[in-house]
Motif scaffolding. Structure first.
Motif, PDB file in Angstrom:
ATOM      1  N   GLY A 139       0.820  -1.216   0.000  1.00 18.79           N
ATOM      2  CA  GLY A 139       0.000   0.000   0.000  1.00 18.79           C
ATOM      3  C   GLY A 139       0.846   1.255   0.000  1.00 18.79           C
ATOM      4  O   GLY A 139       1.967   1.258  -0.509  1.00 18.79           O
ATOM      5  N   ASP A 140       0.320   2.327   0.578  1.00 22.61           N
ATOM      6  CA  ASP A 140       1.014   3.622   0.557  1.00 22.61           C
ATOM      7  C   ASP A 140       2.428   3.487   1.108  1.00 22.61           C
ATOM      8  O   ASP A 140       2.635   2.925   2.169  1.00 22.61           O
ATOM      9  N   GLY A 141       3.351   4.042   0.349  1.00 25.29           N
ATOM     10  CA  GLY A 141       4.737   4.003   0.795  1.00 25.29           C
ATOM     11  C   GLY A 141       5.383   2.644   0.588  1.00 25.29           C
ATOM     12  O   GLY A 141       6.507   2.409   1.040  1.00 25.29           O
ATOM     13  N   GLY A 142       4.681   1.744  -0.069  1.00 22.92           N
ATOM     14  CA  GLY A 142       5.232   0.410  -0.306  1.00 22.92           C
ATOM     15  C   GLY A 142       4.848  -0.104  -1.665  1.00 22.92           C
ATOM     16  O   GLY A 142       4.633   0.666  -2.598  1.00 22.92           O
ATOM     17  N   ARG A 143       4.734  -1.396  -1.744  1.00 25.11           N
ATOM     18  CA  ARG A 143       4.436  -2.002  -3.024  1.00 25.11           C
ATOM     19  C   ARG A 143       2.965  -1.810  -3.397  1.00 25.11           C
ATOM     20  O   ARG A 143       2.073  -2.090  -2.602  1.00 25.11           O
ATOM     21  N   GLN A 144       2.721  -1.321  -4.596  1.00 25.36           N
ATOM     22  CA  GLN A 144       1.348  -1.199  -5.091  1.00 25.36           C
ATOM     23  C   GLN A 144       1.009  -2.473  -5.839  1.00 25.36           C
ATOM     24  O   GLN A 144       1.726  -2.881  -6.737  1.00 25.36           O
ATOM     25  N   LEU A 145      -0.079  -3.109  -5.467  1.00 23.70           N
ATOM     26  CA  LEU A 145      -0.447  -4.370  -6.097  1.00 23.70           C
ATOM     27  C   LEU A 145      -1.364  -4.139  -7.293  1.00 23.70           C
ATOM     28  O   LEU A 145      -2.200  -3.236  -7.272  1.00 23.70           O
ATOM     29  N   SER A 146      -1.211  -4.958  -8.312  1.00 16.84           N
ATOM     30  CA  SER A 146      -2.124  -4.899  -9.458  1.00 16.84           C
ATOM     31  C   SER A 146      -3.494  -5.401  -9.008  1.00 16.84           C
ATOM     32  O   SER A 146      -3.622  -6.026  -7.950  1.00 16.84           O
ATOM     33  N   GLY A 147      -4.506  -5.134  -9.841  1.00 22.50           N
ATOM     34  CA  GLY A 147      -5.861  -5.591  -9.509  1.00 22.50           C
ATOM     35  C   GLY A 147      -5.912  -7.092  -9.257  1.00 22.50           C
ATOM     36  O   GLY A 147      -6.517  -7.560  -8.289  1.00 22.50           O
ATOM     37  N   GLY A 148      -5.234  -7.847 -10.115  1.00 20.79           N
ATOM     38  CA  GLY A 148      -5.233  -9.299  -9.982  1.00 20.79           C
ATOM     39  C   GLY A 148      -4.510  -9.755  -8.714  1.00 20.79           C
ATOM     40  O   GLY A 148      -4.917 -10.726  -8.070  1.00 20.79           O
ATOM     41  N   GLU A 149      -3.442  -9.038  -8.361  1.00 22.12           N
ATOM     42  CA  GLU A 149      -2.716  -9.377  -7.124  1.00 22.12           C
ATOM     43  C   GLU A 149      -3.551  -9.065  -5.890  1.00 22.12           C
ATOM     44  O   GLU A 149      -3.560  -9.819  -4.915  1.00 22.12           O
ATOM     45  N   GLN A 150      -4.286  -7.953  -5.963  1.00 19.41           N
ATOM     46  CA  GLN A 150      -5.168  -7.615  -4.834  1.00 19.41           C
ATOM     47  C   GLN A 150      -6.222  -8.698  -4.633  1.00 19.41           C
ATOM     48  O   GLN A 150      -6.502  -9.118  -3.516  1.00 19.41           O
ATOM     49  N   ARG A 151      -6.808  -9.142  -5.754  1.00 18.78           N
ATOM     50  CA  ARG A 151      -7.815 -10.201  -5.678  1.00 18.78           C
ATOM     51  C   ARG A 151      -7.238 -11.456  -5.028  1.00 18.78           C
ATOM     52  O   ARG A 151      -7.845 -12.093  -4.177  1.00 18.78           O
ATOM     53  N   ARG A 152      -6.018 -11.802  -5.469  1.00 19.78           N
ATOM     54  CA  ARG A 152      -5.416 -13.034  -4.952  1.00 19.78           C
ATOM     55  C   ARG A 152      -5.050 -12.890  -3.477  1.00 19.78           C
ATOM     56  O   ARG A 152      -5.130 -13.854  -2.719  1.00 19.78           O
TER      57      ARG A 152
END
Ligand code: ATP
Ligand code: MG
Length: 229
Positions: A139-152
């Protein structure tokens, strides 16, 4: 009512209107789901699928009609019991500005690191463990996940929580067809004795579900097995 291993659902004449809106988005929904049944809820955008799931978690109360969980009115359950009985993956998975570990542990505060790594691997997110492992900041200040990664990540949380009732809102949207099939197989394996309601846009790949319910305009317009639709 106390938490039970199974989760049967009965919806009777459920109608729902969002506060301040002139028209209902769910109309007289009647649906009986046996404990352990796997249901796919299919329908076009805006037909009311997410709203129906939100009524089942009591994010909203039905405007009229009744919802029963294991034969008791949904409203009779206290928050903690209801939360313990349901595993949800909502359409927008919320990633906290925190470590990967804390982002998973929200679903299972007692899970140890081995367990966390194992579910990440099962959903194909072990890549996130490279470099900083479970300390990695999301999240903020770190790794932003793709939509598919968020789902997983949402599915990884669900695997950790393991409640009797699984409510999954388009958990494979944004995944390629092969990954989608892997995730559906994984869910099938983990939900063998659980009640599962999975919302999706696509009929493809649903032959393993016990029943497919098709919604349109806030109603269930058709239901049956994949082969019959
Ligand atoms: P999608 O496939 O696009 O996710 P859906 O079937 O999940 O669609 P819902 O999100 O349940 O559809 O929405 C059903 C209807 O309710 C839509 O017309 C939507 O605009 C409306 N709606 C959804 N959320 C709200 C809200 N918070 N307040 C008012 N109306 C809402
Ligand atoms: Mg939706």
């Amino acid at each position: 009512p106390a938490a039970q291993s199974g989760a049967a659902l009965n919806l009777h004449n459920v109608t729902f209107t969002y506060p301040g809106q002139p028209l209902p988005v769910l109309h007289n929904i009647g649906l009986d789901i046996a404990a352990g049944e796997h249901i796919a809820l299919l329908g076009r955008t805006g037909c009311g699928k997410s709203t129906l799931l939100q009524l089942l978690t009591r994010a909203w109360n039905a405007s009229s009609g009744e919802i029963q969980l294991n034969g008791q009115p949904l409203n009779a359950y206290d928050e903690a019991t209801l939360r313990a009985m349901t595993t949800t993956v909502s359409q927008r998975v919320h990633i906290f500005s925190s470590t990967l570990r804390e982002n998973l542990r929200i679903a299972a505060p007692k899970a140890n690191d081995e367990r966390l790594k194992s579910v990440l691997q099962q959903v194909g997110l072990d890549k996130l463990l490279e470099n900083e492992g479970l300390h990695a900041w999301m999240g903020d200040g770190g790794r932003q996940l793709s939509g598919g990664e968020q789902r997983r990540l949402g599915i990884a949380r669900a695997l950790l929580h393991q409640a009797p009732l699984w409510l999954l809102d388009e958990p494979t949207e944004g995944l390629d067809a092969e990954t989608e099939q892997q995730i559906l197989a994984l869910l099938r394996q983990h939900c063998r004795d659980k009640t599962l309601i999975l919302v999706t846009h696509r009929l493809y790949g649903l032959e393993h579900f016990d029943r497919i319910c098709v919604m349109d305009g806030g109603k269930i317009v058709e239901q049956g097995h994949h082969a019959a639709l």
